[in-house]
Scaffold this motif. Structure first.
Motif, PDB file in Angstrom:
ATOM      1  N   ALA A 207      -2.333   3.476 -15.239  1.00 26.11           N
ATOM      2  CA  ALA A 207      -3.430   3.991 -16.059  1.00 26.11           C
ATOM      3  C   ALA A 207      -3.983   5.302 -15.518  1.00 26.11           C
ATOM      4  O   ALA A 207      -4.983   5.806 -16.016  1.00 26.11           O
ATOM      5  N   GLU A 208      -3.341   5.842 -14.485  1.00 22.95           N
ATOM      6  CA  GLU A 208      -3.741   7.111 -13.867  1.00 22.95           C
ATOM      7  C   GLU A 208      -5.113   7.031 -13.222  1.00 22.95           C
ATOM      8  O   GLU A 208      -5.893   7.990 -13.234  1.00 22.95           O
ATOM      9  N   VAL A 209      -5.424   5.872 -12.639  1.00 21.92           N
ATOM     10  CA  VAL A 209      -6.622   5.756 -11.809  1.00 21.92           C
ATOM     11  C   VAL A 209      -6.428   6.648 -10.585  1.00 21.92           C
ATOM     12  O   VAL A 209      -5.355   6.616  -9.959  1.00 21.92           O
ATOM     13  N   PRO A 210      -7.411   7.469 -10.200  1.00 18.72           N
ATOM     14  CA  PRO A 210      -7.243   8.349  -9.037  1.00 18.72           C
ATOM     15  C   PRO A 210      -7.195   7.555  -7.727  1.00 18.72           C
ATOM     16  O   PRO A 210      -8.207   7.035  -7.259  1.00 18.72           O
ATOM     17  N   LEU A 211      -6.016   7.444  -7.155  1.00 21.29           N
ATOM     18  CA  LEU A 211      -5.799   6.686  -5.928  1.00 21.29           C
ATOM     19  C   LEU A 211      -5.529   7.640  -4.771  1.00 21.29           C
ATOM     20  O   LEU A 211      -4.767   8.595  -4.908  1.00 21.29           O
ATOM     21  N   SER A 212      -6.118   7.356  -3.634  1.00 25.79           N
ATOM     22  CA  SER A 212      -5.869   8.169  -2.445  1.00 25.79           C
ATOM     23  C   SER A 212      -4.812   7.532  -1.563  1.00 25.79           C
ATOM     24  O   SER A 212      -4.126   8.229  -0.801  1.00 25.79           O
ATOM     25  N   ALA A 213      -4.681   6.215  -1.635  1.00 26.96           N
ATOM     26  CA  ALA A 213      -3.700   5.507  -0.814  1.00 26.96           C
ATOM     27  C   ALA A 213      -3.536   4.101  -1.349  1.00 26.96           C
ATOM     28  O   ALA A 213      -4.446   3.545  -1.984  1.00 26.96           O
ATOM     29  N   ALA A 214      -2.367   3.522  -1.114  1.00 27.83           N
ATOM     30  CA  ALA A 214      -2.107   2.139  -1.505  1.00 27.83           C
ATOM     31  C   ALA A 214      -1.112   1.556  -0.518  1.00 27.83           C
ATOM     32  O   ALA A 214      -0.057   2.143  -0.277  1.00 27.83           O
ATOM     33  N   GLU A 215      -1.468   0.413   0.068  1.00 25.18           N
ATOM     34  CA  GLU A 215      -0.593  -0.224   1.043  1.00 25.18           C
ATOM     35  C   GLU A 215      -0.389  -1.686   0.690  1.00 25.18           C
ATOM     36  O   GLU A 215      -1.248  -2.311   0.073  1.00 25.18           O
ATOM     37  N   ILE A 216       0.774  -2.201   1.058  1.00 26.81           N
ATOM     38  CA  ILE A 216       1.066  -3.622   0.906  1.00 26.81           C
ATOM     39  C   ILE A 216       1.314  -4.175   2.301  1.00 26.81           C
ATOM     40  O   ILE A 216       2.235  -3.720   2.998  1.00 26.81           O
ATOM     41  N   LEU A 217       0.503  -5.128   2.713  1.00 26.59           N
ATOM     42  CA  LEU A 217       0.587  -5.694   4.048  1.00 26.59           C
ATOM     43  C   LEU A 217       1.254  -7.059   4.022  1.00 26.59           C
ATOM     44  O   LEU A 217       1.159  -7.779   3.022  1.00 26.59           O
ATOM     45  N   PRO A 218       1.900  -7.443   5.091  1.00 25.34           N
ATOM     46  CA  PRO A 218       2.417  -8.809   5.175  1.00 25.34           C
ATOM     47  C   PRO A 218       1.257  -9.801   5.277  1.00 25.34           C
ATOM     48  O   PRO A 218       0.139  -9.421   5.670  1.00 25.34           O
ATOM     49  N   PRO A 219       1.474 -11.051   4.915  1.00 21.58           N
ATOM     50  CA  PRO A 219       0.397 -12.037   4.988  1.00 21.58           C
ATOM     51  C   PRO A 219      -0.197 -12.121   6.397  1.00 21.58           C
ATOM     52  O   PRO A 219       0.534 -12.117   7.393  1.00 21.58           O
ATOM     53  N   GLN A 220      -1.506 -12.148   6.444  1.00 25.16           N
ATOM     54  CA  GLN A 220      -2.182 -12.273   7.732  1.00 25.16           C
ATOM     55  C   GLN A 220      -3.471 -13.056   7.549  1.00 25.16           C
ATOM     56  O   GLN A 220      -4.140 -12.944   6.523  1.00 25.16           O
ATOM     57  N   ALA A 221      -3.803 -13.863   8.543  1.00 22.44           N
ATOM     58  CA  ALA A 221      -5.029 -14.655   8.494  1.00 22.44           C
ATOM     59  C   ALA A 221      -6.186 -13.815   9.020  1.00 22.44           C
ATOM     60  O   ALA A 221      -6.067 -13.155  10.055  1.00 22.44           O
TER      61      ALA A 221
END
Length: 398
Positions: free
Chosen positions: A288-302
């Motif tokens: 939708a062209e939301v202005p994003l500065s960064a995006a990360e996908i992390l492994p599962p963590q508690a």
């Protein structure tokens, strides 16, 4: 009233191997043009079935839009079925054949002999232009019915309907004024709960309240004749008031486009961190062209909710943004979402109350919850709120 029908063709559609998105799209377009679809049927790739369907529907419908079966392969039989139903023969459209050959040549390819059939239409048919594909469409009269034949490729089908078919229908028929349809979309309440609140509302004559549930949202529609516009808008104000707390957008805009527009207007950028949603939130917002500065996908963590809220605040600081959202991992049916803003940082840990929904559905719910937290902050509402069949176990605000 003009009776408009659709006939979808193809074994893959008939047997449910693909979803017929063309049918839903066409129904909406026809409705917006004052031509509600009267009925829709599906037929496979057998010649006898196609011919029977054309002959039978042409005795009933005023307009029939046939979708599919105009390709170059042996199971693309719509043109031959149309000629057979009309008792005529197929004829080559030389100009279209030359256009196809030029199309392939411009791409450095030689047109296969099988493509030639895409330039053949019944002798009694009018060629319908396809500006984005190789298969021409065509229209013909059979019995009482004006039949349009279109390719099944959605991008080609939509262009032909909008640019070729709708204008022809408007030229031939005196179309009624399109019905009025008022819409809003909710998140966080069940359909039965919403219906129980709305059903007692008195509605103007000829006006209908409709509900469309598509997890995780529910669309509410008030539909009626344009002559009832004033009365409908008065009733709609009551609907909006009753559902104000759970409404996420009005009309058909969608929540990601709404967020994109509002963030762009304010000059805000957003940083994302995802675990359980695995990039779904990023895909929805980026599309939708939301202005994003960064995006990360992390492994599962508690981590505790407090730690996630602090991590979300640090994410915004690291990327120089005023907004950040994080989605934590799913553990024992529980997941946390955090939002950092210039005003404060919020977090909420929720639990799915039953297990009948699959992973994809739950990911969509969590992504919607995260976007809704941002929407509520932008609109000055309380950020943490209930979500129907999700229990809020813990909330944090710093």
């Amino acid at each position: 009233m003009i009776r408009v029908e659709m006939l979808s063709t193809g074994d893959e559609v008939l047997h449910g191997q693909i979803v017929d998105t063309n049918a839903a799209w066409l129904a909406d377009v026809l409705f917006q043009n004052g031509l509600p679809m009267t009925s829709r049927s599906t037929v496979g790739d057998a010649m006898s079935s196609l011919v029977d369907a054309l002959q039978s529907r042409s005795q009933i419908a005023d307009v029939l839009i046939v979708n599919g079966g105009l390709g170059p392969t042996s199971d693309d039989l719509s043109a031959l079925a149309a000629a057979t139903a009309c008792g005529t023969e197929l004829v080559i459209q030389q100009a279209w054949l030359e256009k196809m050959e030029a199309w392939f040549a411009s791409r450095g390819r030689v047109m296969a002999p099988s493509n030639r059939k895409q330039a053949e239409i019944p002798a009694n048919a009018e060629l319908i232009d396809n500006p984005v594909g190789t298969a021409c469409g065509f229209a013909l009269q059979l019995n009482r019915c004006w039949i349009f034949f279109t390719p099944g490729v959605p991008s080609e089908f939509k262009v032909m309907v909008e640019q070729e078919i709708i204008p022809r229908l408007k030229a031939r028929f005196d179309l009624p004024e399109p019905p009025l349809c008022l819409r809003l979309t909710t998140f966080g309440r069940g359909e039965s709960d919403i219906a129980a609140e709305l059903e007692p509302l008195p509605l103007p004559e000829g006006v209908v309240m409709g509900y469309r549930s598509s997890m995780p949202i529910i669309e509410i529609k008030l539909t009626g004749p344009a002559s009832q516009r004033v009365a409908m808008e008065q009733a709609w104000q009551q609907v909006k008031l009753l559902l104000a707390e759970c409404t996420i957008f009005h009309g058909t805009e969608g929540l990601p486009p709404l967020l994109a527009r509002e963030l762009q207007e304010r000059g805000f950028r957003l940083a994302l961190s995802e675990q359980y949603t695995a990039g779904l939130l990023n895909w929805q917002l980026a599309s939708a062209e939301v202005p994003l500065s960064a995006a990360e996908i992390l492994p599962p963590q508690a981590e505790t909710l407090e730690a996630q809220v602090e991590r979300t605040r640090a994410l915004a600081a690291h990327h120089g943004t005023v907004l950040a959202i994080s989605v934590g991992n799913l553990e024992e049916g529980e997941v946390s979402v955090a939002l950092h803003t210039p005003e404060a940082s919020w977090g909420q840990r929720v639990k799915f109350t039953h297990g009948r929904h699959n992973v994809e559905t739950r990911q969509k719910v969590v992504a919607m919850m995260a976007m809704n937290m941002l929407r509520r902050w932008l609109h000055g509402s309380e950020v943490s709120t209930g979500h129907g069949w999700i229990d809020v176990l813990e909330t944090v605000k710093h």
